[in-house]
Design an enzyme around this catalytic site. Structure first.
Site, mmCIF file in Angstrom:
data_model
loop_
_atom_site.group_PDB
_atom_site.id
_atom_site.type_symbol
_atom_site.label_atom_id
_atom_site.label_comp_id
_atom_site.label_asym_id
_atom_site.label_seq_id
_atom_site.Cartn_x
_atom_site.Cartn_y
_atom_site.Cartn_z
ATOM 1 N N GLU A 259 -18.877 4.594 -47.230
ATOM 2 C CA GLU A 259 -19.752 4.449 -46.199
ATOM 3 C C GLU A 259 -21.102 5.543 -46.292
ATOM 4 O O GLU A 259 -20.702 6.611 -46.543
ATOM 5 C CB GLU A 259 -19.044 4.684 -44.890
ATOM 6 C CG GLU A 259 -19.441 3.895 -43.644
ATOM 7 C CD GLU A 259 -19.493 2.128 -44.113
ATOM 8 O OE1 GLU A 259 -20.490 1.744 -44.383
ATOM 9 O OE2 GLU A 259 -18.395 1.883 -43.760
ATOM 10 N N HIS A 260 -22.291 5.054 -46.163
ATOM 11 C CA HIS A 260 -23.334 5.871 -46.149
ATOM 12 C C HIS A 260 -23.480 6.471 -47.670
ATOM 13 O O HIS A 260 -24.047 7.521 -47.896
ATOM 14 C CB HIS A 260 -23.590 6.952 -45.100
ATOM 15 C CG HIS A 260 -23.510 6.859 -43.794
ATOM 16 N ND1 HIS A 260 -25.011 6.315 -43.111
ATOM 17 C CD2 HIS A 260 -22.823 6.195 -42.775
ATOM 18 C CE1 HIS A 260 -24.938 5.870 -42.016
ATOM 19 N NE2 HIS A 260 -23.658 5.705 -41.792
ATOM 20 N N ILE A 261 -23.073 5.685 -48.400
ATOM 21 C CA ILE A 261 -23.302 5.811 -49.879
ATOM 22 C C ILE A 261 -24.380 5.055 -50.732
ATOM 23 O O ILE A 261 -25.032 5.345 -51.710
ATOM 24 C CB ILE A 261 -21.935 5.345 -50.623
ATOM 25 C CG1 ILE A 261 -20.879 6.358 -50.128
ATOM 26 C CG2 ILE A 261 -22.000 5.509 -52.046
ATOM 27 C CD1 ILE A 261 -21.215 7.939 -50.159
ATOM 28 N N GLY B 109 -21.692 -3.563 -36.319
ATOM 29 C CA GLY B 109 -21.308 -2.714 -37.641
ATOM 30 C C GLY B 109 -20.866 -3.924 -38.642
ATOM 31 O O GLY B 109 -20.511 -3.384 -39.782
ATOM 32 N N SER C 71 -27.708 -8.554 -38.782
ATOM 33 C CA SER C 71 -29.027 -8.519 -39.104
ATOM 34 C C SER C 71 -29.205 -9.261 -40.503
ATOM 35 O O SER C 71 -30.051 -9.875 -40.983
ATOM 36 C CB SER C 71 -29.915 -7.360 -38.825
ATOM 37 O OG SER C 71 -29.393 -6.303 -39.380
ATOM 38 N N GLU D 241 -35.853 -5.595 -43.412
ATOM 39 C CA GLU D 241 -35.212 -4.668 -42.413
ATOM 40 C C GLU D 241 -36.032 -3.344 -42.431
ATOM 41 O O GLU D 241 -36.121 -2.838 -41.304
ATOM 42 C CB GLU D 241 -33.722 -4.611 -42.999
ATOM 43 C CG GLU D 241 -32.911 -3.804 -41.991
ATOM 44 C CD GLU D 241 -32.093 -4.373 -40.945
ATOM 45 O OE1 GLU D 241 -31.815 -5.417 -41.007
ATOM 46 O OE2 GLU D 241 -32.257 -3.767 -39.826
ATOM 47 N N ASP E 170 -25.611 -4.232 -47.155
ATOM 48 C CA ASP E 170 -25.404 -5.370 -46.172
ATOM 49 C C ASP E 170 -25.991 -6.467 -46.692
ATOM 50 O O ASP E 170 -25.422 -7.853 -46.774
ATOM 51 C CB ASP E 170 -25.899 -4.949 -44.784
ATOM 52 C CG ASP E 170 -25.364 -3.753 -44.343
ATOM 53 O OD1 ASP E 170 -24.218 -3.071 -44.965
ATOM 54 O OD2 ASP E 170 -26.095 -3.188 -43.292
HETATM 55 C C1 GLA Z 1 -25.833 0.064 -42.562
HETATM 56 C C2 GLA Z 1 -26.818 -0.051 -43.678
HETATM 57 C C3 GLA Z 1 -26.273 0.060 -44.743
HETATM 58 C C4 GLA Z 1 -25.441 1.090 -45.117
HETATM 59 C C5 GLA Z 1 -24.592 1.467 -44.010
HETATM 60 C C6 GLA Z 1 -23.737 2.615 -44.112
HETATM 61 O O1 GLA Z 1 -24.835 -0.916 -42.364
HETATM 62 O O2 GLA Z 1 -27.841 -1.309 -43.163
HETATM 63 O O3 GLA Z 1 -27.358 -0.175 -45.698
HETATM 64 O O4 GLA Z 1 -26.004 2.425 -45.353
HETATM 65 O O5 GLA Z 1 -25.005 1.350 -42.749
HETATM 66 O O6 GLA Z 1 -22.909 2.825 -45.059
#
Ligand code: GLA
Length: 373
Positions: free
Chosen positions: A21-23, A111, A115, A147, A159
């Site tokens: 996550e957030h990677i 989450g 989108s 986006e 995503d």
């Molecule tokens: C959102 C962003 C992704 C990713 C996640 C965190 O979903 O769209 O690109 O950074 O947060 O992992």
């Protein structure tokens, strides 16, 4: 308007990120799965120079002028479609006038990437109308640009890639630097993956997301004054510790999350391949702890939901999934304990937060699906 009046039905998936996550925007590996919760577009040519949008569950009807696609950033729902059409056009593809009937079963703000699903399905539908068979990776890259450049969220590629390229029954071990993707069968044996929505209304997700991203860029810039690395995911724990003095405490903690989460992804992929679910679950919970204390993207509700899940004896591990600041958790739970798990977690969470969490029944599904009607 009857859905059978359309020429194609095109869908793209929402996703759950298992770990990493957030990677993605730090150049590391992530492990999402596409879901059977999806965005669907029924589409047909309309012989005009406009794209006409209608929704199955909204009264709005919006007409977009193909000659002025750059001018719809202010629209609440249609900005995603306008942005996709605009950036697909900018990427050199023809846009043909069409009618789109839109439906989305990915819950908004959860989450689970509603989108991205909307963007990927919209671009695929536009490509089909112009007689092109869309390449899923290109669709994902253009959807990401929409986006970022149109909707204003400086997101990574995870995503949109998962939404376009997902495969039923598989997680994607996606290298976000090279876009090399290994499909790993999701064999959880006696365990089920349970997705729970905290139902905490999001606020300021976009600005706080962009702020985290900026902090990782600061960390990278500082580390590059001493290390030959092109992204934060290339930094080892030892290197980070050795160069801690370069950073403020906040920037150091953000970088520490990234470096350690990359290692957890490596271990989680190994655990999934070997079928060691207790280890996989341990890594999920460790990821949550890091997102809570180092990266600070959880908040009281997500922490409460994950802690309740982790406290149940049938649960091997639980974490938030997606950008955070609200949204969903994903938990690994013994199949024969799922009913008791849900009862326990939902009532404890309601007691602690006042919110009712929702459980989704979703399969791991394909990304883009195109059907001729
Ligand atoms: C959102 C962003 C992704 C990713 C996640 C965190 O979903 O769209 O690109 O950074 O947060 O992992």
């Amino acid at each position: 308007m009857n859905r059978n009046d359309y020429e194609y039905r095109v869908s793209a998936a929402g996703r759950v990120n298992l770990i990493g996550e957030h990677i993605d925007y730090c150049g590391g590996k992530v492990m999402p799965c596409a879901l059977s919760l999806k965005s669907t577009v029924c589409v047909r040519p309309n012989g005009t120079n406009t794209i006409r949008l209608a929704w199955t569950d909204l009264p709005d009807k919006i007409t977009l002028d193909i000659a002025h696609l750059g001018e719809y950033r202010h629209l609440r729902h249609a900005k995603y479609h306008a942005g996709c059409a605009y950036l697909w056009q900018q990427a050199g593809h023809p846009i043909v006038g069409c009618d789109m009937l839109l439906d989305c079963t990915v819950p908004f703000g959860s989450g689970l990437s509603s989108s991205a699903a909307i963007e990927v399905s919209a671009i695929s539908a536009l490509a089909l109308m112009a007689g092109e068979h869309p390449d899923p990776v290109e669709v994902a890259l253009v959807a990401q640009r929409a986006e970022r450049e149109y909707a204003g969220v400086n997101c990574g590629i995870m995503d949109q890639y998962a939404s376009a390229c997902g495969r039923a029954g598989h997680a994607m071990l996606l290298d976000c630097k090279t876009l090399a993707c290994e499909y790993v069968p999701v064999n959880t044996g006696d365990y089920a993956l349970i997705i729970l929505n905290s139902n905490k209304p999001h606020n300021l997700v976009e600005s706080r997301y962009n702020e985290r991203r900026a902090e990782t860029e600061i960390a990278l810039g500082l580390l590059q004054s001493r290390l030959h690395v092109s992204c934060l995911a290339e930094v080892t724990s030892a290197e980070l510790e050795k160069n801690k003095d370069l950073m403020t405490d906040v920037v150091y903690r953000r970088a520490k999350h990234v470096v350690e989460e990359c290692e957890r992804v490596r271990l989680a992929a190994k655990a999934m391949k070997e079928g060691t679910m207790s280890e996989f679950g341990r890594l999920l919970s460790a990821s949550h702890a890091s997102l809570s204390s180092l990266y600070e993207v959880t908040g009281f509700e997500l922490d409460s939901l994950a802690a309740a899940a982790q406290a149940h004896p049938a649960c091997a591990g639980s974490r938030m999934t997606g950008a955070g600041f609200g949204g969903c958790t994903v938990s690994l739970v013994q199949k024969d304990g799922v009913t008791d798990f849900k009862n326990y977690v939902l009532s404890r969470y309601r007691r602690e937060t006042g919110y009712d969490a929702i459980c989704y029944e979703a399969e791991i599904a394909d990304g883009i699906v195109i059907e001729k009607i």
